[in-house]
Design a protein around this motif. Structure first.
Motif, PDB file in Angstrom:
ATOM      1  N   HIS A   2     -14.677  10.437 -32.656  1.00 41.86           N
ATOM      2  CA  HIS A   2     -15.504   9.546 -31.845  1.00 41.86           C
ATOM      3  C   HIS A   2     -16.912  10.114 -31.770  1.00 41.86           C
ATOM      4  CE1 HIS A   2     -16.713   6.804 -28.733  1.00 41.86           C
ATOM      5  NE2 HIS A   2     -17.113   7.830 -27.994  1.00 41.86           N
ATOM      6  N   THR A   3     -17.893   9.275 -32.062  1.00 42.04           N
ATOM      7  CA  THR A   3     -19.281   9.699 -31.911  1.00 42.04           C
ATOM      8  C   THR A   3     -19.904   8.895 -30.794  1.00 42.04           C
ATOM      9  OG1 THR A   3     -20.051   8.129 -33.556  1.00 42.04           O
ATOM     10  CG2 THR A   3     -19.530  10.349 -34.332  1.00 42.04           C
ATOM     11  N   ASP A   4     -20.773   9.515 -30.070  1.00 45.40           N
ATOM     12  CA  ASP A   4     -21.440   8.859 -28.953  1.00 45.40           C
ATOM     13  C   ASP A   4     -22.650   8.096 -29.475  1.00 45.40           C
ATOM     14  OD1 ASP A   4     -22.179   8.090 -26.425  1.00 45.40           O
ATOM     15  OD2 ASP A   4     -23.219   9.971 -25.978  1.00 45.40           O
ATOM     16  N   ALA A   5     -22.605   6.773 -29.389  1.00 45.59           N
ATOM     17  CA  ALA A   5     -23.735   5.947 -29.812  1.00 45.59           C
ATOM     18  C   ALA A   5     -24.774   5.979 -28.701  1.00 45.59           C
ATOM     19  CB  ALA A   5     -23.284   4.521 -30.098  1.00 45.59           C
ATOM     20  N   GLY A   6     -25.799   6.764 -28.910  1.00 47.04           N
ATOM     21  CA  GLY A   6     -26.832   6.919 -27.892  1.00 47.04           C
ATOM     22  C   GLY A   6     -27.685   5.684 -27.744  1.00 47.04           C
ATOM     23  N   ALA A   7     -28.542   5.724 -26.754  1.00 51.80           N
ATOM     24  CA  ALA A   7     -29.411   4.588 -26.438  1.00 51.80           C
ATOM     25  C   ALA A   7     -30.361   4.271 -27.578  1.00 51.80           C
ATOM     26  CB  ALA A   7     -30.184   4.878 -25.160  1.00 51.80           C
ATOM     27  N   ASP A   8     -30.553   5.217 -28.483  1.00 50.32           N
ATOM     28  CA  ASP A   8     -31.490   5.003 -29.585  1.00 50.32           C
ATOM     29  C   ASP A   8     -30.765   4.730 -30.903  1.00 50.32           C
ATOM     30  OD1 ASP A   8     -34.165   4.786 -30.454  1.00 50.32           O
ATOM     31  OD2 ASP A   8     -34.069   6.800 -31.311  1.00 50.32           O
ATOM     32  N   SER A   9     -29.478   4.411 -30.862  1.00 43.06           N
ATOM     33  CA  SER A   9     -28.740   4.160 -32.099  1.00 43.06           C
ATOM     34  C   SER A   9     -29.208   2.853 -32.738  1.00 43.06           C
ATOM     35  CB  SER A   9     -27.235   4.089 -31.827  1.00 43.06           C
ATOM     36  OG  SER A   9     -26.919   2.884 -31.157  1.00 43.06           O
ATOM     37  N   LEU A  10     -28.981   2.746 -34.015  1.00 38.34           N
ATOM     38  CA  LEU A  10     -29.354   1.527 -34.736  1.00 38.34           C
ATOM     39  C   LEU A  10     -28.651   0.319 -34.139  1.00 38.34           C
ATOM     40  CD1 LEU A  10     -30.700  -0.055 -37.004  1.00 38.34           C
ATOM     41  CD2 LEU A  10     -28.799   0.631 -38.491  1.00 38.34           C
ATOM     42  N   ASN A  16     -30.570  -5.138 -29.168  1.00 39.15           N
ATOM     43  CA  ASN A  16     -31.683  -5.464 -28.278  1.00 39.15           C
ATOM     44  C   ASN A  16     -32.681  -6.406 -28.948  1.00 39.15           C
ATOM     45  OD1 ASN A  16     -30.665  -3.928 -26.173  1.00 39.15           O
ATOM     46  ND2 ASN A  16     -31.845  -2.108 -26.736  1.00 39.15           N
ATOM     47  N   ALA A  17     -32.944  -6.177 -30.235  1.00 38.69           N
ATOM     48  CA  ALA A  17     -33.867  -7.048 -30.958  1.00 38.69           C
ATOM     49  C   ALA A  17     -33.297  -8.454 -31.081  1.00 38.69           C
ATOM     50  CB  ALA A  17     -34.160  -6.465 -32.347  1.00 38.69           C
ATOM     51  N   PHE A  18     -32.007  -8.549 -31.398  1.00 41.53           N
ATOM     52  CA  PHE A  18     -31.396  -9.872 -31.519  1.00 41.53           C
ATOM     53  C   PHE A  18     -31.359 -10.580 -30.175  1.00 41.53           C
ATOM     54  CE2 PHE A  18     -27.929 -12.930 -31.722  1.00 41.53           C
ATOM     55  CZ  PHE A  18     -28.360 -13.676 -32.801  1.00 41.53           C
ATOM     56  N   ARG A  19     -31.078  -9.838 -29.137  1.00 45.46           N
ATOM     57  CA  ARG A  19     -31.062 -10.424 -27.786  1.00 45.46           C
ATOM     58  C   ARG A  19     -32.443 -10.982 -27.436  1.00 45.46           C
ATOM     59  NH1 ARG A  19     -29.489  -6.248 -25.359  1.00 45.46           N
ATOM     60  NH2 ARG A  19     -27.282  -6.649 -25.660  1.00 45.46           N
ATOM     61  N   MET A  29     -36.821 -11.129 -34.029  1.00 47.47           N
ATOM     62  CA  MET A  29     -36.251 -11.212 -35.381  1.00 47.47           C
ATOM     63  C   MET A  29     -36.970 -10.274 -36.327  1.00 47.47           C
ATOM     64  SD  MET A  29     -33.953 -12.225 -37.408  1.00 47.47           S
ATOM     65  CE  MET A  29     -33.090 -13.470 -36.499  1.00 47.47           C
ATOM     66  N   SER A  30     -38.278 -10.185 -36.196  1.00 48.80           N
ATOM     67  CA  SER A  30     -39.038  -9.250 -37.032  1.00 48.80           C
ATOM     68  C   SER A  30     -38.590  -7.812 -36.775  1.00 48.80           C
ATOM     69  CB  SER A  30     -40.534  -9.403 -36.751  1.00 48.80           C
ATOM     70  OG  SER A  30     -41.272  -8.498 -37.521  1.00 48.80           O
ATOM     71  N   THR A  31     -38.390  -7.488 -35.518  1.00 48.85           N
ATOM     72  CA  THR A  31     -37.918  -6.148 -35.167  1.00 48.85           C
ATOM     73  C   THR A  31     -36.529  -5.905 -35.739  1.00 48.85           C
ATOM     74  OG1 THR A  31     -39.224  -6.164 -33.136  1.00 48.85           O
ATOM     75  CG2 THR A  31     -37.389  -4.607 -33.236  1.00 48.85           C
ATOM     76  N   LEU A  32     -35.657  -6.896 -35.642  1.00 47.96           N
ATOM     77  CA  LEU A  32     -34.310  -6.770 -36.191  1.00 47.96           C
ATOM     78  C   LEU A  32     -34.359  -6.508 -37.696  1.00 47.96           C
ATOM     79  CD1 LEU A  32     -31.231  -6.961 -35.759  1.00 47.96           C
ATOM     80  CD2 LEU A  32     -31.440  -9.415 -36.197  1.00 47.96           C
ATOM     81  N   VAL A  33     -35.153  -7.275 -38.392  1.00 41.75           N
ATOM     82  CA  VAL A  33     -35.288  -7.090 -39.847  1.00 41.75           C
ATOM     83  C   VAL A  33     -35.816  -5.684 -40.150  1.00 41.75           C
ATOM     84  CG1 VAL A  33     -36.531  -7.870 -41.911  1.00 41.75           C
ATOM     85  CG2 VAL A  33     -35.511  -9.543 -40.350  1.00 41.75           C
TER      86      VAL A  33
END
Length: 64
Positions: A2-10, A16-19, A29-33
């Motif tokens: 198990h790895t901890d997905a931190g707040a800065d994970s992809l 967040n970008a999609f939201r 959308m640009s940020t997501l891309v």
């Protein structure tokens, strides 16, 4: 393992970008891309695709 997905994970940045996009912020959308394209590129190249084919795969991913 198990790895901890931190707040800065992809995954978190992409979500967040999609939201933001879903909530009416077109820049999301640009940020997501920008966030996800390097991963798509790496996966395509690791599968043995040549440069042009990898570009096509990444572009088609965003068009679908």
């Amino acid at each position: 393992m198990h790895t901890d997905a931190g707040a800065d994970s992809l995954a978190i940045r992409a979500a967040n970008a999609f939201r933001a996009y879903r909530d009416g912020q077109p820049a999301g959308m640009s940020t997501l891309v920008d966030e996800v394209t390097p991963l798509l590129w790496a996966v395509a190249r690791q599968q043995g695709l040549q440069h042009q084919a990898a570009e096509d795969v990444v572009q088609n991913t965003w068009l679908k």
